[in-house]
Design an enzyme around this catalytic site. Sequence first.
Site, PDB file in Angstrom:
ATOM      1  N   THR A 199       0.853  -1.190   0.000  1.00 24.26           N
ATOM      2  CA  THR A 199       0.000   0.000   0.000  1.00 24.26           C
ATOM      3  C   THR A 199       0.891   1.242   0.000  1.00 24.26           C
ATOM      4  O   THR A 199       1.983   1.210   0.554  1.00 24.26           O
ATOM      5  CB  THR A 199      -0.874  -0.026   1.267  1.00 24.26           C
ATOM      6  OG1 THR A 199      -1.898  -0.975   1.074  1.00 24.26           O
ATOM      7  CG2 THR A 199      -1.487   1.318   1.584  1.00 24.26           C
TER       8      THR A 199
ATOM      9  N   ARG B  16     -14.909  -5.852   0.467  1.00 27.74           N
ATOM     10  CA  ARG B  16     -14.200  -5.531   1.718  1.00 27.74           C
ATOM     11  C   ARG B  16     -13.525  -4.165   1.580  1.00 27.74           C
ATOM     12  O   ARG B  16     -12.918  -3.857   0.566  1.00 27.74           O
ATOM     13  CB  ARG B  16     -13.163  -6.612   2.004  1.00 27.74           C
ATOM     14  CG  ARG B  16     -12.289  -6.338   3.238  1.00 27.74           C
ATOM     15  CD  ARG B  16     -11.000  -5.627   2.895  1.00 27.74           C
ATOM     16  NE  ARG B  16     -10.077  -5.546   4.014  1.00 27.74           N
ATOM     17  CZ  ARG B  16      -8.951  -4.828   3.994  1.00 27.74           C
ATOM     18  NH1 ARG B  16      -8.622  -4.131   2.934  1.00 27.74           N
ATOM     19  NH2 ARG B  16      -8.171  -4.799   5.049  1.00 27.74           N
ATOM     20  N   VAL B  17     -13.653  -3.349   2.608  1.00 30.10           N
ATOM     21  CA  VAL B  17     -12.994  -2.047   2.616  1.00 30.10           C
ATOM     22  C   VAL B  17     -12.081  -1.988   3.841  1.00 30.10           C
ATOM     23  O   VAL B  17     -12.517  -2.317   4.951  1.00 30.10           O
ATOM     24  CB  VAL B  17     -14.028  -0.897   2.660  1.00 30.10           C
ATOM     25  CG1 VAL B  17     -13.327   0.447   2.745  1.00 30.10           C
ATOM     26  CG2 VAL B  17     -14.930  -0.949   1.439  1.00 30.10           C
TER      27      VAL B  17
HETATM   28  N1  ASP Z   1      -4.053  -1.152   5.003  1.00 35.51           N
HETATM   29  C1  ASP Z   1      -4.357  -1.811   3.755  1.00 35.51           C
HETATM   30  C2  ASP Z   1      -5.720  -2.435   3.841  1.00 35.51           C
HETATM   31  O1  ASP Z   1      -6.033  -3.027   4.850  1.00 35.51           O
HETATM   32  C3  ASP Z   1      -3.389  -2.862   3.388  1.00 35.51           C
HETATM   33  C4  ASP Z   1      -1.938  -2.451   3.382  1.00 35.51           C
HETATM   34  O2  ASP Z   1      -1.559  -1.462   3.995  1.00 35.51           O
HETATM   35  O3  ASP Z   1      -1.115  -3.125   2.711  1.00 35.51           O
HETATM   36  O4  ASP Z   1      -6.445  -2.384   2.879  1.00 35.51           O
END
Ligand code: ASP
Length: 331
Positions: free
Chosen positions: A198, A226-227
Site C-alpha cells: 500500500t 471488503r474495505v
Molecule cells: N491497510 C491496507 C488495507 O487493509 C493494506 C496495506 O496497507 O497493505 O487495505
Amino acid sequence: MNSNAVIAIHGGAGTILRASMSASAEADYHAALNAVLSAGQRVLADGGSALDAVSEAVRLLEDCPLFNAGHGAVYTAAGTHELDAAIMDGRTLDAGAICCVKRVRNPILAARRVLEHSDHVLFTGDGAEAFAAAQGLEFVDNSYFDTDARYRQWQLAREQQRPMLDHDGASLAAAAAAQRNAEPTPHEPIDPNRKFGTVGAVALDRHGHLAAATSTGGVTNKQVGRVGDTPLIGAGCYADDATCAVSTTGSGEMFIRMVAAYDVAAQMTYRQLSLEDAAHDVVMNRLPKIDGRGGLVAVDAQGNVTLPFNTEGMYRGFARLGGAPVTSIYR
Ligand code: ASP
C-alpha cells in the site's frame, strides 16, 4: 515561507525477509522511492501545496508495479482488483475518498476530485466510478492492474485460505521453499525479486500547510466488497494543520478499530505529546494490543517527520527541500 517543507512516503509494511530480497530488487525499491520523493520535492520547491505534492507522489506510486496500489494492486478472492484511496487537506480539513473502484486508473486522482468537487467525502463502487467518469478521469480495464507476481501471491493466499498482507507473501514463499529444502527463487509463488505494498504520502509545504494521501489494492484474497482503513478518514489517512498529517499501512481492520491516523493527532492535542511520541504510542503500544501490524508516516507543522512500524520492514523515505531523499526498507 516555511523552510522546513518536507515530504515523506511509504510503500507498505510487512514481513520483509532480507534473505529473500536480492540486491537488485532492493536497488529497484530504493530507486522507485527516490524518484517519487524527488517529484514531490520539486512540487514543494516550486511553492506547490502539500496537497499537490502528496497527490503527485501517490499517483506515481500507483503507476509503479512494485507497490500494491493502481497497477500492481493485489487480487480479491474473485480474482479481480478493487481499489481504495483517500486524501485530506490539513489547511481546511477538506477530504475526499473512494473505495471498491475497479476501472479508475489512478484512484488518488478520483479521491482528489471528491475533495475538490463534491459535497460528499466518500464514494463507493459504481457511484465512485460514475463520479470519476463525470470528472473526466482516465478509465482502464480491470486487467490493467494485473501483474504476474501479484497473481502468484494470490494463488499462495488461496492455498492458505486467508487474506494476506502484501509483504507477508514473501515469508510464506520462503517457508514453502524451506519445507521442500529449496532456496526461495524468483520462480517461487511469490517472486522474491518483486514485493509490494500500500502507498501513502504526507507533506508540509512552504506555506506551512499539511496534507496526507493513501492508496491501496487492499489485502490479497480479500472478499469482494471488503474495505480497509485506507479510504477511511481518521483510520488510514488524516491531516490537520493544527497537529499533523498521517498515512498508514498495515492490517486495515485493526487500523480502523484503533482509528489509527486520527489517534496520532488526538494524542498530540489531548495529551500534548510530540509527533514522534504520539505516533510511537499508536504503532508500538496501541495497535499491537489488537494484533495490529504495520506502520505509518507522519509530519507535523514544524516539519518533524516520523516513520514508525512494528513489522520487520516498511518501504519508506522522506525528502527535505534542498536535501537528498533518504530511503529505507528494513529496521
Ligand atoms: N491497510 C491496507 C488495507 O487493509 C493494506 C496495506 O496497507 O497493505 O487495505
